[in-house]
Design a protein around this motif. Structure first.
Motif, mmCIF file in Angstrom:
data_model
loop_
_atom_site.group_PDB
_atom_site.id
_atom_site.type_symbol
_atom_site.label_atom_id
_atom_site.label_comp_id
_atom_site.label_asym_id
_atom_site.label_seq_id
_atom_site.Cartn_x
_atom_site.Cartn_y
_atom_site.Cartn_z
ATOM 1 N N THR A 51 2.445 10.663 -3.204
ATOM 2 C CA THR A 51 3.125 9.369 -3.205
ATOM 3 C C THR A 51 4.404 9.481 -4.020
ATOM 4 O OG1 THR A 51 1.028 8.193 -3.049
ATOM 5 C CG2 THR A 51 2.924 6.932 -3.839
ATOM 6 N N TRP A 52 5.506 9.049 -3.398
ATOM 7 C CA TRP A 52 6.792 8.978 -4.095
ATOM 8 C C TRP A 52 7.066 7.527 -4.449
ATOM 9 C CZ3 TRP A 52 6.033 12.248 0.025
ATOM 10 C CH2 TRP A 52 6.350 13.596 -0.170
ATOM 11 N N THR A 53 7.424 7.259 -5.706
ATOM 12 C CA THR A 53 7.812 5.930 -6.148
ATOM 13 C C THR A 53 9.254 6.012 -6.625
ATOM 14 O OG1 THR A 53 5.548 5.442 -6.805
ATOM 15 C CG2 THR A 53 7.278 4.025 -7.709
ATOM 16 N N ASN A 54 10.118 5.296 -5.936
ATOM 17 C CA ASN A 54 11.549 5.351 -6.224
ATOM 18 C C ASN A 54 11.906 4.308 -7.275
ATOM 19 O OD1 ASN A 54 14.301 5.429 -6.247
ATOM 20 N ND2 ASN A 54 14.547 5.244 -4.038
ATOM 21 N N LYS A 55 12.254 4.768 -8.466
ATOM 22 C CA LYS A 55 12.671 3.871 -9.549
ATOM 23 C C LYS A 55 14.176 3.918 -9.774
ATOM 24 C CE LYS A 55 8.243 3.656 -11.710
ATOM 25 N NZ LYS A 55 7.532 3.358 -12.896
#
Length: 107
Positions: A51-55
């Motif tokens: 899972t990639w979470t773009n912050k």
């Protein structure tokens, strides 16, 4: 049901203290921040999900160099990829090619 219970007991006896048994479907997380994939290398097993979470303040992609995946990673929601075969999957952001990472998929 009995076999499941016996397997759990057996596993707890043969694994060293502090080591847990990972099962397929568990997740590895990559945070995108400051125009970087963190961590840059993750190791998973076949069936696991990354899972990639773009912050960051802009959108990115997670694009494998061998064509295995090309995933948009918007700032509004997490993006996911499920590992289906073993190997090392080098990836980058198509919008910011200096952003790179690797997913190592084990059996």
């Amino acid at each position: 049901m009995r076999n499941i219970a016996l397997n759990a007991v057996f596993s707890s006896l043969v694994l060293p203290a502090g080591v847990t048994r990972a099962s397929a479907g568990e997740a590895a997380s990559v945070v995108i921040a400051d125009l970087d994939f963190k961590p840059s290398v993750v190791t998973v097993r076949i069936g696991d999900t990354v899972t990639w979470t773009n912050k960051d303040f802009v959108e990115h992609t997670a694009t494998s160099r061998d064509g295995a995946f090309d995933i948009a990673t918007p700032t509004s929601k997490p993006a996911h990829w499920r590992a289906q075969k073993p190997g090392d999957f080098a990836y980058y952001c198509r919008l910011h090619p200096n952003m790179t990472g690797t997913i190592r998929v084990m059996r």
